[in-house]
Design a protein around this motif. Sequence first.
Motif, PDB file in Angstrom:
ATOM      1  N   LEU A  97      -5.309  16.311  -5.618  1.00  0.00           N
ATOM      2  CA  LEU A  97      -5.228  17.742  -5.343  1.00  0.00           C
ATOM      3  C   LEU A  97      -6.609  18.258  -4.970  1.00  0.00           C
ATOM      4  O   LEU A  97      -7.562  18.098  -5.724  1.00  0.00           O
ATOM      5  CB  LEU A  97      -4.706  18.499  -6.572  1.00  0.00           C
ATOM      6  N   ASP A  98      -6.705  18.849  -3.788  1.00  0.00           N
ATOM      7  CA  ASP A  98      -7.925  19.533  -3.354  1.00  0.00           C
ATOM      8  C   ASP A  98      -7.535  20.996  -3.184  1.00  0.00           C
ATOM      9  O   ASP A  98      -7.126  21.434  -2.103  1.00  0.00           O
ATOM     10  CB  ASP A  98      -8.432  18.931  -2.041  1.00  0.00           C
TER      11      ASP A  98
ATOM     12  N   THR B 288       0.864  -1.181   0.000  1.00  0.00           N
ATOM     13  CA  THR B 288       0.000   0.000   0.000  1.00  0.00           C
ATOM     14  C   THR B 288       0.900   1.230   0.000  1.00  0.00           C
ATOM     15  O   THR B 288       1.524   1.538   1.024  1.00  0.00           O
ATOM     16  CB  THR B 288      -0.909   0.024   1.233  1.00  0.00           C
ATOM     17  N   PRO B 289       1.006   1.939  -1.123  1.00  0.00           N
ATOM     18  CA  PRO B 289       1.890   3.110  -1.161  1.00  0.00           C
ATOM     19  C   PRO B 289       1.381   4.198  -0.223  1.00  0.00           C
ATOM     20  O   PRO B 289       0.187   4.502  -0.216  1.00  0.00           O
ATOM     21  CB  PRO B 289       1.839   3.554  -2.632  1.00  0.00           C
ATOM     22  N   PRO B 290       2.264   4.785   0.576  1.00  0.00           N
ATOM     23  CA  PRO B 290       1.823   5.805   1.530  1.00  0.00           C
ATOM     24  C   PRO B 290       1.539   7.130   0.829  1.00  0.00           C
ATOM     25  O   PRO B 290       2.215   7.511  -0.126  1.00  0.00           O
ATOM     26  CB  PRO B 290       3.024   5.933   2.469  1.00  0.00           C
ATOM     27  N   ALA B 291       0.526   7.840   1.316  1.00  0.00           N
ATOM     28  CA  ALA B 291       0.253   9.191   0.819  1.00  0.00           C
ATOM     29  C   ALA B 291       1.221  10.154   1.500  1.00  0.00           C
ATOM     30  O   ALA B 291       1.451  10.063   2.711  1.00  0.00           O
ATOM     31  CB  ALA B 291      -1.184   9.577   1.118  1.00  0.00           C
ATOM     32  N   GLN B 292       1.810  11.056   0.706  1.00  0.00           N
ATOM     33  CA  GLN B 292       2.771  12.012   1.237  1.00  0.00           C
ATOM     34  C   GLN B 292       2.515  13.380   0.614  1.00  0.00           C
ATOM     35  O   GLN B 292       1.960  13.464  -0.486  1.00  0.00           O
ATOM     36  CB  GLN B 292       4.193  11.538   0.941  1.00  0.00           C
ATOM     37  N   PRO B 293       2.893  14.471   1.294  1.00  0.00           N
ATOM     38  CA  PRO B 293       2.665  15.800   0.727  1.00  0.00           C
ATOM     39  C   PRO B 293       3.330  15.955  -0.630  1.00  0.00           C
ATOM     40  O   PRO B 293       4.482  15.557  -0.823  1.00  0.00           O
ATOM     41  CB  PRO B 293       3.289  16.736   1.769  1.00  0.00           C
ATOM     42  N   GLY B 294       2.591  16.532  -1.603  1.00  0.00           N
ATOM     43  CA  GLY B 294       3.112  16.717  -2.947  1.00  0.00           C
ATOM     44  C   GLY B 294       3.738  18.086  -3.138  1.00  0.00           C
ATOM     45  O   GLY B 294       3.678  18.954  -2.255  1.00  0.00           O
ATOM     46  N   PHE B 295       4.327  18.316  -4.313  1.00  0.00           N
ATOM     47  CA  PHE B 295       5.103  19.531  -4.577  1.00  0.00           C
ATOM     48  C   PHE B 295       4.231  20.732  -4.939  1.00  0.00           C
ATOM     49  O   PHE B 295       4.733  21.853  -5.077  1.00  0.00           O
ATOM     50  CB  PHE B 295       6.123  19.279  -5.690  1.00  0.00           C
ATOM     51  N   LEU B 296       2.912  20.525  -5.109  1.00  0.00           N
ATOM     52  CA  LEU B 296       2.035  21.626  -5.503  1.00  0.00           C
ATOM     53  C   LEU B 296       1.485  22.412  -4.313  1.00  0.00           C
ATOM     54  O   LEU B 296       0.640  23.281  -4.484  1.00  0.00           O
ATOM     55  CB  LEU B 296       0.877  21.100  -6.352  1.00  0.00           C
TER      56      LEU B 296
END
Length: 290
Positions: A48-49, A12-20
């Motif tokens: 993206l929200d 299960t790939p972890p969700a991590q903060p993105g560059f946007l």
Amino acid sequence: MNNKRKLTRTYTPPAQPGFLGAGHMARPVVSGGFAQTDPFIFLMDDWLDKKDDQPVGGPHPHAGFETVSLVLEGEIGGADHKLRAGDFEIMTAGSGIVHTETIEQKTRMRLLQLWLALPKANRWATPRLQNLPLAHVPTKSQDGTTIRLYSGTWANLASPVQNHTPLLVADITVDPNKATVLNLPANYNTFLYVIEGSAQVGADEQLLSKDQVGWLDLQENSGQSELDLIAGDAGIRLVLYAGKPTGDPIVAHGPFIADTAEDIQRLYQDYRRGHMQHIATVDESQLLYL
């Protein structure tokens, strides 16, 4: 009887903060170990929200591979070029190209973007952009299973997308508690990414659930194989990626994929000197709206 495929690796790939910035989360669905994942370099699941009208994203270069984009929710792009939910796009960066990915307004968006290796013989191919809107995606529904085929020829469907690297990409939905058998080339490296629901997968009926990735065993023979799938009580929606390994090693650095470190240096020089054309300005023959 066809060879039965099975899952050999799940995670299960972890969700991590993105560059946007705020509201962007990213899951590294495929990353690292290219010798194991060939022809897949990596795949990000970007959520993206965005709650403001400040533009994010911008122009950046690529070379030596292809980006394969599938929009699951929302939209991405500017007024001149926009991808919406269900749309698919392959950009062959090849010899080098600049492109712009922007989100200009408040939006909820989910995008799967894969980096796909090019065979060494096609590493520096002429850049091109192929856009396949949802309305033109080959689709079929039978016995509780619905398949949208974005790339390749499979399941009596044929995508109009042209491929340097043999590639199947399909969005598959199976109704609750229904069983299906997927016929796949035995020598294609294949993984499943579950968007919703769950299923028992493969010869040993391993459970694969929402947000999980499952890789199949890779066989050497060039014939067909079978993947058994039994959907759970809530059914399942998954995206299947299957590609023929290139067998060619790669050197990766930043936005570039190459054969050697010297190639990487050359690409950076080309970009800095303004020698890479923007995809929006290429000849019309390099823009394929399917």
